[in-house]
Scaffold this motif. Structure first.
Motif, PDB file in Angstrom:
ATOM      1  N   PRO A  53      94.375  28.512  -2.944  1.00 32.44           N
ATOM      2  CA  PRO A  53      94.873  29.568  -4.011  1.00 32.44           C
ATOM      3  C   PRO A  53      94.575  30.946  -3.054  1.00 32.44           C
ATOM      4  O   PRO A  53      93.444  31.012  -2.640  1.00 32.44           O
ATOM      5  CB  PRO A  53      94.108  29.317  -4.933  1.00 32.44           C
ATOM      6  CG  PRO A  53      93.428  28.004  -5.006  1.00 32.44           C
ATOM      7  CD  PRO A  53      93.727  27.760  -3.633  1.00 32.44           C
ATOM      8  N   LEU A  54      95.414  31.895  -3.050  1.00 31.74           N
ATOM      9  CA  LEU A  54      95.246  33.286  -2.379  1.00 31.74           C
ATOM     10  C   LEU A  54      94.201  33.839  -3.161  1.00 31.74           C
ATOM     11  O   LEU A  54      93.269  34.528  -2.304  1.00 31.74           O
ATOM     12  CB  LEU A  54      96.656  33.793  -2.653  1.00 31.74           C
ATOM     13  CG  LEU A  54      97.743  33.560  -1.867  1.00 31.74           C
ATOM     14  CD1 LEU A  54      98.948  34.285  -2.257  1.00 31.74           C
ATOM     15  CD2 LEU A  54      97.586  33.291  -0.324  1.00 31.74           C
ATOM     16  N   GLU A  55      93.831  33.670  -4.359  1.00 29.78           N
ATOM     17  CA  GLU A  55      93.079  34.444  -5.002  1.00 29.78           C
ATOM     18  C   GLU A  55      91.542  34.011  -4.539  1.00 29.78           C
ATOM     19  O   GLU A  55      90.545  34.684  -4.860  1.00 29.78           O
ATOM     20  CB  GLU A  55      92.814  34.384  -6.537  1.00 29.78           C
ATOM     21  CG  GLU A  55      92.738  33.065  -7.099  1.00 29.78           C
ATOM     22  CD  GLU A  55      93.798  32.236  -7.413  1.00 29.78           C
ATOM     23  OE1 GLU A  55      93.985  31.211  -8.009  1.00 29.78           O
ATOM     24  OE2 GLU A  55      95.103  32.693  -6.940  1.00 29.78           O
ATOM     25  N   CYS A  56      91.578  32.800  -3.905  1.00 27.36           N
ATOM     26  CA  CYS A  56      90.056  32.336  -3.420  1.00 27.36           C
ATOM     27  C   CYS A  56      89.846  32.689  -1.871  1.00 27.36           C
ATOM     28  O   CYS A  56      88.885  32.431  -1.280  1.00 27.36           O
ATOM     29  CB  CYS A  56      90.115  30.963  -3.570  1.00 27.36           C
ATOM     30  SG  CYS A  56      90.380  30.373  -5.194  1.00 27.36           S
ATOM     31  N   LEU A  57      90.782  33.591  -0.963  1.00 27.20           N
ATOM     32  CA  LEU A  57      90.517  33.903   0.010  1.00 27.20           C
ATOM     33  C   LEU A  57      89.113  34.605   0.421  1.00 27.20           C
ATOM     34  O   LEU A  57      88.530  34.692   1.471  1.00 27.20           O
ATOM     35  CB  LEU A  57      91.647  34.860   0.730  1.00 27.20           C
ATOM     36  CG  LEU A  57      92.992  34.139   0.905  1.00 27.20           C
ATOM     37  CD1 LEU A  57      94.132  34.888   1.252  1.00 27.20           C
ATOM     38  CD2 LEU A  57      92.753  32.970   1.889  1.00 27.20           C
ATOM     39  N   GLY A  58      88.727  35.451  -0.778  1.00 25.94           N
ATOM     40  CA  GLY A  58      87.440  36.138  -0.265  1.00 25.94           C
ATOM     41  C   GLY A  58      86.363  35.167  -0.486  1.00 25.94           C
ATOM     42  O   GLY A  58      85.183  35.594   0.059  1.00 25.94           O
ATOM     43  N   ASP A  59      86.673  33.905  -0.989  1.00 25.26           N
ATOM     44  CA  ASP A  59      85.402  33.065  -1.067  1.00 25.26           C
ATOM     45  C   ASP A  59      85.282  32.036   0.185  1.00 25.26           C
ATOM     46  O   ASP A  59      84.315  31.250   0.402  1.00 25.26           O
ATOM     47  CB  ASP A  59      85.435  32.048  -2.160  1.00 25.26           C
ATOM     48  CG  ASP A  59      84.824  32.592  -3.296  1.00 25.26           C
ATOM     49  OD1 ASP A  59      84.424  33.840  -3.246  1.00 25.26           O
ATOM     50  OD2 ASP A  59      85.263  32.109  -4.505  1.00 25.26           O
ATOM     51  N   LYS A  60      86.077  32.169   0.990  1.00 28.96           N
ATOM     52  CA  LYS A  60      86.214  31.374   2.474  1.00 28.96           C
ATOM     53  C   LYS A  60      85.110  31.802   3.342  1.00 28.96           C
ATOM     54  O   LYS A  60      84.600  32.951   3.171  1.00 28.96           O
ATOM     55  CB  LYS A  60      87.193  31.656   3.097  1.00 28.96           C
ATOM     56  CG  LYS A  60      88.487  30.657   2.599  1.00 28.96           C
ATOM     57  CD  LYS A  60      89.801  31.124   3.585  1.00 28.96           C
ATOM     58  CE  LYS A  60      89.586  29.640   4.074  1.00 28.96           C
ATOM     59  NZ  LYS A  60      90.826  29.433   5.103  1.00 28.96           N
ATOM     60  N   THR A  61      84.335  30.586   3.815  1.00 29.45           N
ATOM     61  CA  THR A  61      83.233  30.855   4.716  1.00 29.45           C
ATOM     62  C   THR A  61      83.162  30.058   5.557  1.00 29.45           C
ATOM     63  O   THR A  61      83.852  29.134   5.800  1.00 29.45           O
ATOM     64  CB  THR A  61      81.915  30.794   3.559  1.00 29.45           C
ATOM     65  OG1 THR A  61      80.787  31.239   4.440  1.00 29.45           O
ATOM     66  CG2 THR A  61      81.715  29.408   3.342  1.00 29.45           C
ATOM     67  N   ALA A  62      82.476  30.305   6.630  1.00 25.03           N
ATOM     68  CA  ALA A  62      82.214  29.406   7.843  1.00 25.03           C
ATOM     69  C   ALA A  62      80.964  28.561   7.527  1.00 25.03           C
ATOM     70  O   ALA A  62      79.885  29.139   7.543  1.00 25.03           O
ATOM     71  CB  ALA A  62      82.180  30.297   9.206  1.00 25.03           C
TER      72      ALA A  62
END
Length: 187
Positions: A53-62
């Motif tokens: 989901p595009l709205e979850c891009l801010g939650d991506k982490t390494a």
């Protein structure tokens, strides 16, 4: 009478040797089964949630997968790493999925596949754990901490699902190593 008992003993030894040979052959060919399982698991993970989901891009982490794990010196270490990854994924995807919106049936299929493959690997594993297992445990702890920190939100789960897909790519690399090392053993 002594020759009959010697004959039975000889037959039992042959059966045991044959059984050990078949069992080791199965373990030597484990990479074939693992490759099929990886493909199946990736499909199940994709079907569980679809596109990220595009709205979850801010939650991506390494999460920083420990690269050293991908370069085992021995085939058994590769198998142990694959086993640990599967166990950890099973543990993560077995809890707090209420906010995901994923179909329970898809999750159950995925978990059943993980459990089956873990059991298959267990028959081939050495009893002594390697140093890379600790690295993997720390990696998966970071994933679990991320889920807790994000309160198991939908976006956190989608991020973890994406990371799970990466884990199967890592397993593929380990499977290639297992195949190369098994080929060397059989030659």
């Amino acid at each position: 009478m002594a020759t009959k008992s010697q004959g039975c003993l000889w037959q039992m030894c042959l059966v045991l040797l044959f059984s050990a040979g078949v069992m080791s052959l199965d373990c030597n060919l484990l990479h074939r089964q693992q490759s099929k399982f990886n493909w199946y698991s990736l499909q199940l993970l994709e079907n569980m949630g679809g596109k990220f989901p595009l709205e979850c891009l801010g939650d991506k982490t390494a999460f920083h997968f420990p690269e050293k794990v991908l370069k085992p010196k021995f085939r058994q270490h590769a198998m142990m790493a694959v086993h640990e990854i599967l166990q950890q994924l099973f543990g993560i995807f077995s809890r707090n999925l209420t906010q995901t919106g994923w179909k329970r049936r898809n999750v159950e299929r995925f978990l059943n596949g993980l459990a089956l493959q873990t059991k298959c690997l267990e028959t081939c594993l050495p009893t002594k754990a390697g140093a890379n297992i600790l690295r993997l445990k720390k990696y998966f702890q970071r994933i679990q901490d991320f889920l807790k920190e994000k309160k198991y939100s939908t976006c956190a789960w989608e991020t973890v699902r994406k990371e799970g897909q990466s884990c199967f790519q890592y397993i593929d690399k380990l499977t290639v190593r297992m195949k190369k090392q098994a080929t060397n053993i059989l030659l």
